[in-house]
Design an enzyme around this catalytic site. Structure first.
Site, short mmCIF file in Angstrom:
data_model
loop_
_atom_site.label_atom_id
_atom_site.label_comp_id
_atom_site.label_asym_id
_atom_site.label_seq_id
_atom_site.Cartn_x
_atom_site.Cartn_y
_atom_site.Cartn_z
N HIS A 96 -122.63 83.92 74.00
CA HIS A 96 -124.02 84.59 74.06
C HIS A 96 -123.97 85.86 73.48
O HIS A 96 -123.03 86.58 73.13
CB HIS A 96 -124.24 84.95 75.68
CG HIS A 96 -124.06 83.72 76.57
ND1 HIS A 96 -124.56 82.45 76.30
CD2 HIS A 96 -123.09 83.59 77.52
CE1 HIS A 96 -124.04 81.65 77.40
NE2 HIS A 96 -123.24 82.56 78.20
N GLU A 113 -123.30 88.25 81.86
CA GLU A 113 -123.05 87.54 83.01
C GLU A 113 -121.73 87.95 83.77
O GLU A 113 -120.87 88.28 83.15
CB GLU A 113 -123.21 85.93 82.69
CG GLU A 113 -121.98 85.41 81.98
CD GLU A 113 -122.54 83.98 81.34
OE1 GLU A 113 -123.64 83.70 81.23
OE2 GLU A 113 -121.45 83.23 81.36
N HIS A 171 -116.22 81.50 75.22
CA HIS A 171 -115.87 81.17 76.68
C HIS A 171 -116.43 79.81 76.91
O HIS A 171 -117.17 79.61 76.50
CB HIS A 171 -116.55 82.39 77.72
CG HIS A 171 -118.22 82.10 77.67
ND1 HIS A 171 -118.78 82.81 76.79
CD2 HIS A 171 -119.02 81.49 78.48
CE1 HIS A 171 -120.00 82.57 77.12
NE2 HIS A 171 -120.15 81.77 78.15
N ARG A 191 -123.86 77.03 71.17
CA ARG A 191 -122.62 76.15 71.59
C ARG A 191 -121.84 76.02 70.12
O ARG A 191 -122.32 76.00 69.19
CB ARG A 191 -123.23 74.70 71.66
CG ARG A 191 -122.27 73.86 72.45
CD ARG A 191 -123.10 72.54 72.46
NE ARG A 191 -124.18 72.65 73.69
CZ ARG A 191 -125.02 72.48 73.53
NH1 ARG A 191 -125.76 71.73 72.47
NH2 ARG A 191 -126.21 72.42 74.70
#
Length: 317
Positions: A96, A113, A171, A191
């Site tokens: 991200h 996050e 991740h 991705r």
């Protein structure tokens, strides 16, 4: 205006790596054959959680933004997103951006996050950062030939573990985990590798290697669980701050009896029950809560009680 706790109805996602646990163990009612995510607190173009009367969080802001969202919510967009995630299979290897690296013609925003591990099967793990120094040339080669996972940390994940995923960190959530995710209100994901899987139409899901390469942190990462920042134990309950950053604060609240709580006018609170059962008592009314239930607590609500034997995740600004 009289404020009260507001039970949320989540938005559901049927990504191909999902399973059935959110239905079977968390009471989620969905017609989707595979239930990968329930967006418990969301006001995003890709998914909105609703109140029982059909309103969403933006409707509350139009009625009384300071009263519902809180004085610290200065922008026009709701700032955080809270999910339950059931990973029956490994999620894609991804990254991200930060708010800074996400700036571009698509108007994307960053995505920081935090993961709380709700359930973990034996040997479950996550992919979390590079295990060795990798340059951009090696990244491209390994992403394209499928060997990228060979240079990633694979970290065991156990029930109750907490991980903070810094923007730029490569991740993935591994198979056998149910995760509660607290994050910026963003769905910007690049991705990198998807294990050669195909969607329902038989097509490979697209990769975003150019975008990923531009935001990824190539430095090796020493994996370490996020440590509890502060912890308070009282008769009847325990409260621990799991993580705090510029975008959100997240607490674990273990109730074994009764505890006085309240909002301060600066921020809403979100309560997600991940274990046990209890109830919220506010202004003489009781609001039942069991595993998987989620409540939005308006910023101007003021005092309320938690009662029962349960573990809650409390999110706020």
């Amino acid at each position: 205006m009289k404020y009260k706790p507001l039970k949320m109805q989540p938005a559901f996602k049927d990504y191909l790596w999902g399973g059935e646990r959110l239905k079977e163990e968390f009471g989620k009612q969905s017609d989707l054959p595979v239930l990968a995510e329930s967006w418990e607190l969301a006001c995003h173009t890709d998914g909105k959680s609703l109140l029982t009367d059909g309103r969403d969080l933006a409707d509350l802001a139009r009625q009384d933004k300071d009263g519902f969202w809180g004085q610290d919510c200065r922008g026009d967009s709701f700032p955080i997103l809270v999910k339950l995630i059931d990973a029956k299979r490994d999620l894609s290897i991804q990254v991200h951006p930060s708010d800074w690296t996400a700036i571009g013609p698509l108007g994307e925003q960053g995505k920081a996050e935090m993961w709380y591990v709700v359930e973990a099967e034996p040997q479950a793990s996550i992919y979390y950062g590079f295990a060795q120094a990798v340059d951009e040339e090696e990244f491209w080669r390994r992403a394209q030939d499928g060997t990228i996972i060979e240079v990633l940390n694979r970290v065991p994940a156990r029930r109750g573990d907490v991980f903070y995923i810094l923007p730029g960190t490569i991740h993935a959530i591994g198979a056998g985990l149910v995760i509660a995710e607290i994050q910026q209100s963003s769905n910007t994901t690049f991705r990198v590798y998807d294990f050669g899987r195909r969607d329902a139409a038989g097509k490979l899901r697209p990769l975003h290697l150019n975008r990923a390469a531009s935001v990824i942190d190539y430095a090796p990462l020493i994996p370490e669980d996020c440590r509890v920042n502060s912890r308070a134990i009282f008769a009847g309950f325990e409260m621990a701050e799991m993580f705090a950053c510029e975008y959100f604060r997240a607490f674990r609240v273990d109730v074994h009896g009764r505890v006085d709580m309240g909002t301060d006018g600066l921020s809403f609170q979100h309560l997600l029950c991940v274990e046990g059962a209890g109830r919220i008592i506010c202004r003489g009314s009781a609001f039942e809560m069991r595993r998987g239930d989620s409540y939005f607590m308006p910023a101007a609500l003021g005092k309320y009680l938690l009662e029962g034997d349960c573990r809650l995740l409390l999110s706020r600004l």
